[in-house]
Scaffold this active site. Structure first.
Site, PDB file in Angstrom:
ATOM      1  N   GLY A 112      -9.437  -1.629 -24.217  1.00  0.00           N
ATOM      2  CA  GLY A 112      -9.835  -3.003 -24.070  1.00  0.00           C
ATOM      3  C   GLY A 112      -9.207  -3.883 -25.395  1.00  0.00           C
ATOM      4  CB  CYS A 154      -7.735   3.050 -26.759  1.00  0.00           C
ATOM      5  SG  CYS A 154      -6.980   1.924 -28.037  1.00  0.00           S
ATOM      6  CE1 TYR A 155     -13.716  -2.967 -27.737  1.00  0.00           C
ATOM      7  CE2 TYR A 155     -14.796  -1.969 -25.984  1.00  0.00           C
ATOM      8  CZ  TYR A 155     -14.974  -2.855 -26.861  1.00  0.00           C
ATOM      9  OH  TYR A 155     -15.978  -3.953 -27.082  1.00  0.00           O
ATOM     10  CG  HIS A 158      -3.630   3.958 -23.793  1.00  0.00           C
ATOM     11  ND1 HIS A 158      -4.736   3.482 -23.199  1.00  0.00           N
ATOM     12  CD2 HIS A 158      -3.463   3.461 -25.088  1.00  0.00           C
ATOM     13  CE1 HIS A 158      -5.067   2.297 -24.020  1.00  0.00           C
ATOM     14  NE2 HIS A 158      -4.291   2.250 -25.153  1.00  0.00           N
ATOM     15  CD  GLU A 185      -4.992   5.060 -19.951  1.00  0.00           C
ATOM     16  OE1 GLU A 185      -5.005   6.172 -20.647  1.00  0.00           O
ATOM     17  OE2 GLU A 185      -5.182   3.896 -20.576  1.00  0.00           O
ATOM     18  CB  SER A 210       0.457  -9.045   8.699  1.00  0.00           C
ATOM     19  OG  SER A 210       0.507  -8.073   7.965  1.00  0.00           O
ATOM     20  N   GLY A 211       2.054  -6.907  10.392  1.00  0.00           N
ATOM     21  CA  GLY A 211       3.470  -6.385  10.597  1.00  0.00           C
ATOM     22  C   GLY A 211       3.533  -5.528   9.252  1.00  0.00           C
ATOM     23  N   GLY A 212       2.569  -5.870   8.257  1.00  0.00           N
ATOM     24  CA  GLY A 212       2.521  -5.053   6.991  1.00  0.00           C
ATOM     25  C   GLY A 212       1.929  -3.899   7.027  1.00  0.00           C
ATOM     26  CB  VAL A 213       1.787  -0.863   4.979  1.00  0.00           C
ATOM     27  CG1 VAL A 213       1.438  -1.107   3.584  1.00  0.00           C
ATOM     28  CG2 VAL A 213       1.414   0.903   4.977  1.00  0.00           C
ATOM     29  CG  ASP A 214      -2.194  -3.401   2.776  1.00  0.00           C
ATOM     30  OD1 ASP A 214      -1.590  -2.512   2.588  1.00  0.00           O
ATOM     31  OD2 ASP A 214      -2.021  -4.438   2.039  1.00  0.00           O
ATOM     32  CB  SER A 215      -2.883  -5.801   8.909  1.00  0.00           C
ATOM     33  OG  SER A 215      -1.718  -5.669   9.330  1.00  0.00           O
ATOM     34  CE  LYS A 246       1.010  -1.964   0.009  1.00  0.00           C
ATOM     35  NZ  LYS A 246       0.646  -3.262   0.732  1.00  0.00           N
TER      36      LYS A 246
END
Ligand code: XMP
Length: 516
Positions: A58, A85-86, A172, A174, A226-231, A372
Site C-alpha cells: 500500500g 511490503c506494507y 513484491h 507478485e 456486443s460482439g466482445g468476449v465478455d457478453s 479477463k
C-alpha cells in the site's frame, strides 16, 4: 460460490496498485483468491473460511495518521498470513514490532540472501533477485521474529513470527521482476496454507452453471451481445445453464467494424441454438449523432439510444425477469479498494453499454469473480471460436469515437476499410495476439498528396496499436516498419478518400488509448 466450494485465499487490500496482480498470481496456481477490503471483520473472514490471508502492499506509511489498518484479530485466527511490503510492516507492527521510516529506501531490483529454506524459500537458491519498492522497513524485530532473508540494506527482507503463522516479505513476489516470486507464493499456498489447488476452469464452469440455474430457476433471461468476449461468454455459460430460456439481443448501431454483425450472428446461430434477436438500428443511431462532434456527447447519445432500443426489443419478448451482464472481477474491485473509486471523469466509459436498473430486471452476473484471461479460458472450454475469444476489446460507442468530429456514413465506410486492412496485415504478420488493441482512426483533416499526376486533397488515417495488460496504462507497439509500410500502402491504394497514413507513437499516460 467461492469459499463454500473452493479453497480460498483472501487478499486484504491496503490500496496497492498490485493487489489485482497478487490475486491473479494465486489463481494461476489453481487456488481461488479474492480481494477484500482492509475493513473486513474477523466474523466475515471466519465465514469465508480461507486457507490463508495475504496483506497487500500500500502507498501509506504504517505510522502515518489515517493509514489503513486491518482488524488486529486477523493475525490471531490460526490462519496463515503473508504480509507483502506494507502488509509485512503492518502485520509485524500488530505483533509487536516497531516500524520506522528507513534511510535505506530500496526501489527496483535487489539481490537477497536466503537464510532459511524451510518454508517460504523452499527449493530456492541461496541468492535471489527481488523487486523492492519501499521507504519504510523493520530495521529490528523483536525476538519472536526470525529473519528468513536479507539484502544489503534490509536485514529483514523476509521474516516469520516464531510462534504464529505470520510471514512477511519486504519485496513484491507478485511482480515478474521477482523471478522466484511464483515459487515463493507457491510455497505459501501449498506448504504453509496446505492448499490442494482445486481451482480449475472445468469445475468452476460446473458450479457457475448450477449457480445460474439456482438463481433463475424456470424464469427467462435476456442478454445483450456486443460482439466482445465478455457478453459472448456470459451468454454461452447461461445458455448451458438454461438453454432456450435465454434470449440474446444484438443491436447493430451502425458503428461496428467491417462484417462485425454478420460474424456475431453467424457464431451464435452456429454454435448455440439460442433465441437471437437482431435489431438493425443503424439509422436511428446515425440520425441522433448527426452533427455531434463532442466525444462525451457522442457517448451519452449512444448510451441512451442503446437503452431505448434494448428496452423496445425486451418488451417484445414475454416474461423476462433477469438481465445477464458480462461484469468482470476488475469492474467490481474498485468498490472494495482502500482508497478506490474513480477520481475525475476522463472518459465516461462505464456509462456506455451498461444497462440501468430502471429497466426493472434482476441481474445475473456469472463472470463477476473472473479476470479477463479466465473469461477467455472459460469461453474456450464452452466452445466459442478463437475469433471471438481473442478479439481485441472494442468500445461500446464503437467507431463513433474513432472518427474525430462529425460521424457520417462515408467516413464510417472509409474507416471500416482502413481498419480492416490494418487488422488483416497485423494478423498475417502473426502480431494480432501479441497486441492488446489495434485499430484505425479517421482524422478529418485534408492534406495534399499527389496520385499519378493529379493533386489530391484528402483525409488522414491514424493507426494505433498498444500493448497493455489492464488498459489503465499502455505502450505503443513497435510494429516492424515493413508491416507498417504494407498497411500504409494498402490503405492509400485501396481506400478512397485517404492519401496519408500516420502511426500514433504515444503511450498511456498521458495519451489515452482511444483518440476521443
Ligand atoms: P482509454 O481510451 O480510456 O481506453 O485509454 C481504455 C480502454 O477502454 C476502452 N474504451 C471504452 N469502452 N466505452 C467502452 O465500453 C467507452 O466509452 C470507452 N472508451 C474507451 C478502450 O477501447 C480501451 O480498451
Amino acid at each position: 460460490m467461492h469459499s463454500k466450494t473452493h479453497e480460498a485465499i483472501l487478499v486484504v487490500d491496503f490500496g496497492s496498485q498490485y493487489s489485482h496482480l497478487i490475486a491473479r498470481r494465486i489463481r494461476e496456481q489453481n487456488v481461488y483468491s479474492k480481494i477484500v477490503s482492509h475493513k473486513i471483520t474477523p466474523e466475515d473472514v471466519k465465514q469465508q473460511n480461507p486457507k490463508g490471508i495475504i496483506l497487500s502492499g500500500g502507498p501509506a506509511s504504517v505510522y502515518a495518521s489515517g493509514a489503513p489498518r486491518c482488524n488486529e484479530k486477523l493475525l490471531y485466527m490460526d490462519i496463515p498470513v503473508l504480509g507483502i511490503c506494507y502488509g509485512f510492516q503492518l502485520g509485524s507492527q500488530i505483533l509487536g514490532a516497531e516500524i520506522n521510516s528507513s534511510e535505506n529506501r530500496e526501489y527496483g531490483n535487489t539481490r537477497c540472501t536466503v537464510k532459511d529454506h524451510s518454508t517460504l524459500f523452499s527449493s530456492l537458491d541461496d541468492s535471489i533477485d527481488v523487486w523492492m519498492s519501499h521507504g519504510d522497513q523493520a530495521m529490528e524485530l523483536p525476538d519472536d521474529f526470525q529473519s528468513l532473508a536479507y539484502s544489503d540494506n534490509c536485514p529483514y527482507a523476509a521474516a516469520r513470527h516464531k510462534e504464529r503463522d505470520f510471514y512477511g516479505v519486504q519485496f513484491h513476489p507478485e511482480v515478474t521482476h521477482t523471478p522466484s516470486g511464483k515459487q515463493i507464493l507457491n510455497n505459501f499456498l501449498f506448504k504453509i496454507c496446505g492448499c490442494s489447488g482445486d481451482w480449475e476452469m472445468s469445475s468452476y464452469i460446473k458450479s457457475a452453471v448450477e449457480k445460474v440455474q439456482k438463481q433463475v430457476g424456470k424464469e427467462k433471461v435476456i442478454c445483450g451481445l456486443s460482439g466482445g468476449v465478455d457478453s459472448a461468454v456470459a451468454a454461452a455459460l447461461i445458455y448451458n445453464a438454461i438453454g432456450s430460456n435465454l434470449s440474446c439481443v444484438f443491436v447493430d448501431n451502425g458503428l461496428l467494424r467491417m462484417n462485425e454483425s454478420e460474424s456475431v450472428i453467424k457464431t451464435f446461430k452456429e454454435n448455440f441454438k439460442v433465441d437471437l434477436h437482431f435489431v438493425n438500428a443503424r439509422e436511428r443511431f446515425l440520425e441522433k449523432l448527426s452533427g455531434v462532434t463532442d466525444p462525451e456527447q457522442k457517448r451519452k447519445i449512444i448510451g441512451h439510444e442503446f437503452i431505448d432500443v434494448f428496452k423496445d426489443e425486451a418488451n417484445k419478448i414475454a416474461d423476462i425477469k433477469y438481465l445477464a451482464q458480462g461484469t468482470l472481477y476488475p469492474d467490481i474491485i474498485e468498490s472494495v479498494s482502500a482508497h478506490g473509486g474513480p477520481t475525475v471523469t476522463i472518459k465516461s466509459h462505464h456509462n456506455v453499454g451498461a444497462l440501468p436498473s430502471e429497466l426493472g430486471f434482476e441481474l445475473v452476473e456469472p463472470l463477476k469473480e473472473l479476470f479477463k484471461d479466465e473469461v477467455r479460458k472459460m469461453g474456450s472450454e464452452l466452445g466459442l471460436p478463437d475469433d471471438i475469444i481473442w478479439r481485441h476489446p472494442f468500445p461500446g460507442p464503437g467507431l463513433a469515437i474513432r472518427i474525430i468530429g462529425d460521424i457520417t456514413e462515408d467516413r464510417l465506410q472509409t474507416l471500416r476499410f482502413a481498419d480492416e486492412i490494418m487488422i488483416q496485415e497485423i494478423k498475417s504478420a502473426g502480431l494480432y495476439g501479441k497486441i492488446a488493441q489495434a485499430f484505425a482512426v479517421f482524422l478529418p483533416v485534408s492534406t495534399v498528396g499527389v496520385m499519378g499526376d493529379e493533386r489530391s486533397y484528402e483525409n488522414v488515417i491514424a493507426l494505433r496499436a498498444v500493448e497493455s495488460t489492464d488498459f489503465m496504462t499502455a505502450d505503443w507497439v513497435k510494429i516492424p516498419y515493413e508491416v507498417l509500410a504494407r498497411i500504409s500502402s494498402r490503405i492509400i491504394n485501396e481506400v478512397r478518400g485517404v492519401n496519408r497514413v500516420v502511426y500514433d507513437i504515444s503511450s498511456k499516460p498521458p495519451s489515452t488509448i482511444e483518440w476521443e
